[in-house]
Design an enzyme around this catalytic site. Structure first.
Site, PDB file in Angstrom:
ATOM      1  N   TYR A 284       0.838  -1.202   0.000  1.00  0.00           N
ATOM      2  CA  TYR A 284       0.000   0.000   0.000  1.00  0.00           C
ATOM      3  C   TYR A 284       0.873   1.252   0.000  1.00  0.00           C
ATOM      4  O   TYR A 284       1.664   1.483   0.926  1.00  0.00           O
ATOM      5  CB  TYR A 284      -0.895   0.001   1.226  1.00  0.00           C
ATOM      6  CG  TYR A 284      -2.092   0.917   1.112  1.00  0.00           C
ATOM      7  CD1 TYR A 284      -3.311   0.436   0.671  1.00  0.00           C
ATOM      8  CD2 TYR A 284      -2.000   2.256   1.458  1.00  0.00           C
ATOM      9  CE1 TYR A 284      -4.416   1.266   0.579  1.00  0.00           C
ATOM     10  CE2 TYR A 284      -3.106   3.095   1.365  1.00  0.00           C
ATOM     11  CZ  TYR A 284      -4.305   2.591   0.923  1.00  0.00           C
ATOM     12  OH  TYR A 284      -5.402   3.417   0.833  1.00  0.00           O
ATOM     13  N   TYR A 334      -5.091   5.319  -7.891  1.00  0.00           N
ATOM     14  CA  TYR A 334      -5.395   5.019  -6.493  1.00  0.00           C
ATOM     15  C   TYR A 334      -6.841   4.590  -6.362  1.00  0.00           C
ATOM     16  O   TYR A 334      -7.744   5.408  -6.364  1.00  0.00           O
ATOM     17  CB  TYR A 334      -5.122   6.271  -5.663  1.00  0.00           C
ATOM     18  CG  TYR A 334      -5.364   6.151  -4.188  1.00  0.00           C
ATOM     19  CD1 TYR A 334      -4.952   5.031  -3.471  1.00  0.00           C
ATOM     20  CD2 TYR A 334      -5.974   7.170  -3.479  1.00  0.00           C
ATOM     21  CE1 TYR A 334      -5.149   4.936  -2.115  1.00  0.00           C
ATOM     22  CE2 TYR A 334      -6.179   7.090  -2.112  1.00  0.00           C
ATOM     23  CZ  TYR A 334      -5.762   5.970  -1.438  1.00  0.00           C
ATOM     24  OH  TYR A 334      -5.963   5.890  -0.085  1.00  0.00           O
TER      25      TYR A 334
END
Lengths: 385, 137
Positions: A284, A334
């Site tokens: 992440y 994203y």
């Protein structure tokens, strides 16, 4: 036994990534779900469960299901939370499948994170999260600010440098150049990185992920059933979520350790592998620092060595641990975590094209490592061959 | 823009006594009656010994800078005239795990150093709100 290899990812679907989708999050969700079902060789009539997460920024399963005309929903998940729960959604879908509660779950995340709902707070108020009252009046409420605070702590304790953070941004951009759907494909240099403007010191613009409109979906079903479907199954070998400390409130004051350190032992134990077995890692990357700290906390290098490890080239495609092979949130786009899972699936199927990691059989895919809400989540995925 | 246009704290039933004390220019934390642990933010239970009994204890308002940022991006218009500004994560002198956030008062953001000793200052924003900020000491 746990959940190891009982459920599988049978399909993956995307919408295009953009700065302005021009459509609702409901339409994005529908597009991604249909694409994932098509990839799996399934239809809407085969779906009996939907799962997502959101922070007041998307369309819930109980709107998407009737819109699609799903005949009967046997289970759904409408999880509160942002990036830290992205992988928990898929883990819970695996649990629903393994227990027989659901047969075919489509997990999705659909956001207009640039044109409608910007995570940085730009153009909207402070998110209604607990303990914001002790921070927001001082102008401290946006994720880049929070991660800047954590990054500074790591720099002070371990001597982590801007150049080390920059090596992550530069390397991921090079990866994105090989990814046709990445939003940012033009190469950058460390000089470009160091010249990019401050957002919140010590983080610069090029430390920050892209704010993206888009959706992604994955189909989760039993491992047995997945073997009869259109795409090669990717087994969910480990699925863990949890944590403890809330860094938002300022409790648990050591910002240099993420919640990944707490869940990693359980994750590896469930999957029956260790860090040395991971062929590719999609970590992440809301900001460069979150990659750096997870390299440490998932056990790929010693605590405090994330900076030198990242800068050594170890996380490049030809290194010991290729990381964020699609360019990550910094360069692909994203979608709040799920596009990391989709990239891991492509790598394990061997369909990642120019960016394929040769012989990838085991992948780690992770969520926001637990700084903003107390907890994180992660998956270990395995090729079924 | 002025301090008065900043986002207001969303005071809740746990935090109301703390904000009321700040209004009186008193800096308080909770103190467990049974094990003596100091805690902040306010909670109805001691996370260490699980006692439900607590009182409010004054702290000196001194601490050291554990981490900080210098914010440049205007994320909210109320701060447009304040950038660049520093936000501090302050470790209070009373305990290693007792922290508060606040902005820097009376100094240049470039002058913040690791471990810098700071002192809480109370800034009255309007008739209803006082904020705790931090100045070098």
């Amino acid at each position: 036994m746990g959940l190891r290899d009982r459920a599988a990812i049978a399909g993956v679907g995307y919408t295009p990534f953009s700065k302005d989708s021009g459509v609702s999050t409901l339409t994005l969700a529908i597009d991604a779900i249909l694409a994932a079902l098509d990839d799996a060789g399934l239809s809407v009539d085969d779906v009996d469960a939907l799962a997502t997460h959101r922070v007041g920024d998307s369309t819930p399963p109980w709107v998407v299901a009737p819109a699609l005309g799903i005949p009967e929903v046997s289970w759904y998940l409408d999880q509160f939370g942002g990036g830290s729960v992205s992988h928990a959604v898929i883990g819970q879908a695996a649990m629903a499948v393994a227990t027989g509660v659901a047969r075919t779950v489509v997990c999705y995340r659909a956001i207009n994170a640039r044109s409608e709902f910007r995570m940085g707070g730009t153009g909207r108020g402070v998110a209604p999260v607990y303990d914001a009252q002790y921070q927001a009046p001082y102008g401290y409420f946006a994720p880049p600010q929070q991660f800047a605070m954590f990054t500074r702590a790591h720099m002070l304790k371990y001597g982590t440098t801007h150049e080390q953070l920059g090596s992550i941004a530069v390397g991921q951009r090079a990866n994105a150049a090989k990814n046709p759907q990445a939003l940012k494909r033009d190469p950058i240099t460390i000089e470009d990185y160091l010249a990019s403007r401050w957002i919140a010191e010590p983080l610069r613009l090029l430390d920050c992920c892209l704010e993206t409109d888009g959706a992604c979906a994955v189909v989760v079903t039993s491992a047995e059933r997945a073997r009869d479907l259109a795409a090669p199954p990717v087994l969910i070998s480990g699925a863990v979520w949890g944590g403890g400390d809330s860094f938002l409130s300022g409790q648990g004051g050591d910002f240099t350790v993420s919640e990944a350190a707490r869940i990693a032992p359980r994750l590896y134990a469930m999957a029956g592998v260790g860090p040395e077995d991971i062929d590719v890692a999609e970590l992440y990357d809301c900001f460069t620092y979150s990659v750096l700290v997870q390299l440490e906390d998932y056990g790929f290098c010693a605590k405090g060595e994330g900076g030198p490890y990242a800068a050594s080239g170890a996380i490049r495609p030809d290194g010991a641990l290729p990381v964020n092979t699609h360019g990550g949130f910094l360069s692909e786009g994203y979608v709040h975590g799920i596009n990391h899972v989709a990239e891991a699936v492509a790598q394990l199927r061997g369909t990642a094209g120019d960016r394929q990691v040769s012989g990838a059989e085991v992948a780690l895919s992770t969520a926001q490592p637990g700084y903003v809400l107390a907890g994180t989540s992660a998956l270990i995925l395995r090729a079924d061959r | 823009m002025s301090l008065g246009e900043r986002p207001r704290p969303q005071v809740d039933r746990d935090s109301a006594p703390w904000w009321e004390a700040v209004r009186r220019h008193e800096l308080l934390v909770q103190e467990c009656v049974d094990c003596g642990t100091l805690r902040f933010p306010p909670r109805a239970i001691c996370g260490r010994c699980r006692s439900r009994r607590s009182g409010w204890a004054p702290v000196r308002g001194t601490g050291r800078v554990a981490s900080w940022i210098v914010n440049h991006q205007v994320f909210m218009r109320a701060f447009a005239d304040e950038v660049p500004y520093a936000v501090l994560h302050v470790r209070l002198d009373e305990a290693d795990d007792l922290f508060m956030y606040g902005d820097l008062a009376g100094a240049d953001p470039a002058d913040v150093t690791p471990g810098m000793p700071v002192q809480a200052v109370f800034t009255d924003i309007d008739d209803d709100l006082t904020l705790v900020r931090w100045r070098p000491r």
